[in-house]
Design a protein around this motif. Sequence first.
Motif, PDB file in Angstrom:
ATOM      1  N   ILE A 259       0.731  -1.081  -0.077  1.00  9.27           N
ATOM      2  CA  ILE A 259      -0.016   0.059  -0.069  1.00  9.27           C
ATOM      3  C   ILE A 259       0.806   1.367   0.083  1.00  9.27           C
ATOM      4  CG2 ILE A 259      -1.681   1.434   1.435  1.00  9.27           C
ATOM      5  CD1 ILE A 259      -3.030  -1.156   2.130  1.00  9.27           C
ATOM      6  N   ILE A 260       1.895   1.363   0.705  1.00  7.89           N
ATOM      7  CA  ILE A 260       2.868   2.374   0.812  1.00  7.89           C
ATOM      8  C   ILE A 260       3.668   2.567  -0.591  1.00  7.89           C
ATOM      9  CG2 ILE A 260       5.163   3.097   1.688  1.00  7.89           C
ATOM     10  CD1 ILE A 260       4.525   1.952   4.292  1.00  7.89           C
ATOM     11  N   SER A 261       3.939   1.411  -1.067  1.00 10.94           N
ATOM     12  CA  SER A 261       4.668   1.482  -2.523  1.00 10.94           C
ATOM     13  C   SER A 261       3.567   2.078  -3.418  1.00 10.94           C
ATOM     14  CB  SER A 261       4.896   0.170  -2.924  1.00 10.94           C
ATOM     15  OG  SER A 261       5.576   0.216  -4.125  1.00 10.94           O
ATOM     16  N   ALA A 262       2.450   1.617  -3.442  1.00  7.20           N
ATOM     17  CA  ALA A 262       1.358   1.958  -4.410  1.00  7.20           C
ATOM     18  C   ALA A 262       1.141   3.628  -4.247  1.00  7.20           C
ATOM     19  CB  ALA A 262       0.175   1.227  -4.309  1.00  7.20           C
ATOM     20  N   ASN A 263       1.109   3.987  -2.950  1.00  6.02           N
ATOM     21  CA  ASN A 263       0.794   5.401  -2.818  1.00  6.02           C
ATOM     22  C   ASN A 263       1.807   6.280  -3.144  1.00  6.02           C
ATOM     23  OD1 ASN A 263      -1.491   6.648  -0.721  1.00  6.02           O
ATOM     24  ND2 ASN A 263      -1.200   4.277  -0.362  1.00  6.02           N
ATOM     25  N   VAL A 264       3.062   5.818  -2.942  1.00  4.10           N
ATOM     26  CA  VAL A 264       4.330   6.461  -3.326  1.00  4.10           C
ATOM     27  C   VAL A 264       4.346   6.632  -5.006  1.00  4.10           C
ATOM     28  CG1 VAL A 264       6.899   6.844  -3.564  1.00  4.10           C
ATOM     29  CG2 VAL A 264       5.547   6.029  -1.405  1.00  4.10           C
ATOM     30  N   LEU A 265       3.923   5.434  -5.600  1.00  2.00           N
ATOM     31  CA  LEU A 265       4.258   5.451  -7.085  1.00  2.00           C
ATOM     32  C   LEU A 265       2.979   6.349  -7.673  1.00  2.00           C
ATOM     33  CD1 LEU A 265       4.324   1.721  -7.748  1.00  2.00           C
ATOM     34  CD2 LEU A 265       6.002   3.458  -8.591  1.00  2.00           C
ATOM     35  N   LEU A 266       1.907   6.335  -7.016  1.00  2.00           N
ATOM     36  CA  LEU A 266       0.866   7.492  -7.575  1.00  2.00           C
ATOM     37  C   LEU A 266       1.347   8.738  -7.175  1.00  2.00           C
ATOM     38  CD1 LEU A 266      -2.670   5.858  -6.283  1.00  2.00           C
ATOM     39  CD2 LEU A 266      -1.455   5.838  -8.639  1.00  2.00           C
TER      40      LEU A 266
ATOM     41  N   GLU B  19     -12.119  11.961   2.371  1.00  2.00           N
ATOM     42  CA  GLU B  19     -11.024  12.450   1.543  1.00  2.00           C
ATOM     43  C   GLU B  19     -11.316  11.797   0.318  1.00  2.00           C
ATOM     44  OE1 GLU B  19      -8.975  14.515   1.705  1.00  2.00           O
ATOM     45  OE2 GLU B  19      -8.173  14.642   3.790  1.00  2.00           O
ATOM     46  N   VAL B  20     -11.921  10.631   0.147  1.00  2.00           N
ATOM     47  CA  VAL B  20     -12.287   9.850  -1.182  1.00  2.00           C
ATOM     48  C   VAL B  20     -13.487  10.533  -1.881  1.00  2.00           C
ATOM     49  CG1 VAL B  20     -13.078   7.851  -2.130  1.00  2.00           C
ATOM     50  CG2 VAL B  20     -11.446   7.504  -0.414  1.00  2.00           C
TER      51      VAL B  20
ATOM     52  N   PHE C  37      -4.520   7.000  -0.413  1.00  2.30           N
ATOM     53  CA  PHE C  37      -3.888   7.949  -1.326  1.00  2.30           C
ATOM     54  C   PHE C  37      -4.830   9.344  -1.517  1.00  2.30           C
ATOM     55  CE2 PHE C  37      -3.610   9.927  -5.525  1.00  2.30           C
ATOM     56  CZ  PHE C  37      -2.570  10.345  -5.637  1.00  2.30           C
ATOM     57  N   SER C  38      -6.042   9.131  -1.104  1.00  3.40           N
ATOM     58  CA  SER C  38      -6.988  10.286  -1.277  1.00  3.40           C
ATOM     59  C   SER C  38      -6.324  11.595  -0.253  1.00  3.40           C
ATOM     60  CB  SER C  38      -8.062  10.131  -1.178  1.00  3.40           C
ATOM     61  OG  SER C  38      -8.877   9.210  -2.066  1.00  3.40           O
ATOM     62  N   SER C  39      -6.011  11.105   0.728  1.00  2.00           N
ATOM     63  CA  SER C  39      -5.599  12.214   1.689  1.00  2.00           C
ATOM     64  C   SER C  39      -4.172  12.918   1.259  1.00  2.00           C
ATOM     65  CB  SER C  39      -5.459  11.635   3.096  1.00  2.00           C
ATOM     66  OG  SER C  39      -4.194  10.638   3.093  1.00  2.00           O
TER      67      SER C  39
END
Length: 558
Positions: free
Chosen positions: A203-210, A289-290, A238-240
Motif C-alpha cells: 500500500i505504501i509503495s502504491a501510494n508513493v508510485l501514485l 477524502e475519497v 492515497f486520497s488524503s
Amino acid sequence: MKADIRELPGWNKVDTRAQMRILAAAKKYIIEKSLDDTANWFGSDTLPWPAIAGYRAIRLVYMEDINFIRSLTSVHWKNWSPVVLSQPISLSMDDELIIHHEIIKLTYESAPDQVISDLLKLIDKENEKHSNVYILRYFKGCWDARLGESVLNKLKTQSLMPESMKCILNELLIHQIKGTEDYAKSLISPQLLDDKQSRTAAIISANVLLRNSIGWKDIIWPLKATNPVFLHDVILTFSSNFERYYLIQNLSEMELADLYIWLVNRFPYQEDPNHDDDEMAHFVGPREEVTSFRDEILRYLSNKGTMESCDQLARIVSELPELPWLKWTLFEAQDVTRRKTWSPPSPIDIIKLVGTKRNRLVQREEQLLEVLIESLGRLEQKLHGITPEVIWLWNETDKRKYRPRSENEFSDYLKQHLERDLVNTGIVVNREVEIRRSTGSLPGERTDIHVNAILLGDGRGAAEIITIIIEVKGNWHEQLFQAMETQLVDRYLKDAKCKYGLYLIGWFESVNWDASDRRKTAIPSGGLEKTKRLLNDQARRLSKRGIEVKSFVLNAYL
C-alpha cells in the motif's frame, strides 16, 4: 540559535579588523579542531558547543571566503560531516536552507563515503526515534548513483517503519534512482498482498508510485480486476495526499472517466459522510477524502475544455444512469469547451460563408465528418445524374457485361472526387484540406483515406490539424459487417491520435453484372437499405470511449 553569526548583535558592533580576526579564527577552528566524541551525541536531539561552533565557522567562511571552503581536503570534511548533517535548519528559512544544501553538497563531494555512512546512521536513529526520516530533505544536489544505490539498498535490506519507508521511497523516485521503480512495483506482487506486513508495504509503495504519477496503467489500475479490495485500500490512503491532484493532471480523460466510474461504484454518493448538521468543525477521515478526490476528478473533466473530456463525461452519464444530475455537469463541460475551443472566423471567412451556402466552417472533427458526408451525397447525385458517372466505377468485360472496379480503384476514385469537391473549390473556408491515401503494408491494404483539415498557425506554434480516417470497402467484402470494428476502430482509431472515422461502402449492384464474377454472389442478401440500417446501428454502438464513427453506403448501382 542562528547559524549565521553575522546576524548576531555583536558582529556589527565590531570594526572590520575585528571581523577579519573572527573570520581567521573560524578558518583555524575548521582546520585544527578534531571531533573525537561524535559517537556520544551524533543522532541525538542536542549538539555540543564545539559542534555548534564548527557549523557556525563553516557557515561564516562559506559566505566570506568560498575559495577557502573549496580548498578543504577530504580529511577536514570527514571530520565535520556529522556536524553538517546534524545541523537543524527550519524548512521555513528558505535562504538558510539553500546555503545548508550547498554545504552538504560540498561535504558529500569531498567525503562521499563518510557522508553516506553518517546518513545511514541518521536514518536508523530517526526511524527509531520518530518513525520517520527527515534528513533526506537536505540532500538536494547530492543524488548521484552512488548515494542512491546506498539508500536503496538500505531500504531493501532493513525493516523500517511505514512512514520512514514512504519517505525514503518517495525521495528515491523523485530523484529517479535506478532500480527504485522496479523495486516499488515488485512490492505490489499479487502473492505478497495477503501477508499483513507485505500488504502494508505494498500500500505504501502504491501510494508513493501514485504521488509520482508512476505505474498507473501497468500496476495500479489492473488491480481493479485482480484485487479490487486492495485497490480500494490504496485509494483510501492515497486520497488524503495533496499530490492526488498531480495524478489527476497526468491521467488522460479516458483514464479519469474510468477511475471516476469505479469510485462511484466503490464509494457511492449515498454513503458519503454527511456533516450538514454538525455545529462545529469535524475530523476529515479517509472516506471523506475519497469523496473529495472523486468529485475533483469530475470537476477537472468538466473544466478541462476539450472534446475528449466532453466525450468521456457523456460516457459517464450513460454508464451511471442512477445519477441523473450528471447531465448538468456534461452541459457545463460542453459550454466550457465551446468557450475554450471557439476560434472566431475572420472577416474574409465570414464573407466566403455568406457568398454561397455550400461553404462550411470547420472547427471540430464532427464538422469535418459532416462536410465529408455532404460531399459524398453530392457524388451520389453525380453518379446517377443527367449524365451519370457511375459507369466509371464499372469495367465492361463483354457486350452488356460489367464488373465493379477493385476496392483500390474505387478508393482512388473517391479520393479524386474529394480533392475536386473540397480542395479545389475551397468549400472549407477556414482550413487547408489535405487528402491522402495509405500506402498499406500488404497487397490490398490501401483502401483507407486520410482527410486532414489544417488551421494554419500564426507563427507562434504548430498548426492545428484535425483528421478523419475513411475506410473504404466494396459490398462484396467478406468482412463487410466486421471490418468497421476490426479494422477502422480497433486498428486505425484505437491507438492513433485520430479518433474519428468514416466507414464507406460502395454498393455495387446490376442486372448486367458479369455472372462469372465471384464477387456478385458475396453481396448482402438484405439489400441496400437493410445494409444501411445495420451499419448505422453498428456505428452508433462503436461510438464510445472517445471514438466517433459514421457509416455511409454509396449507391453505385448500374
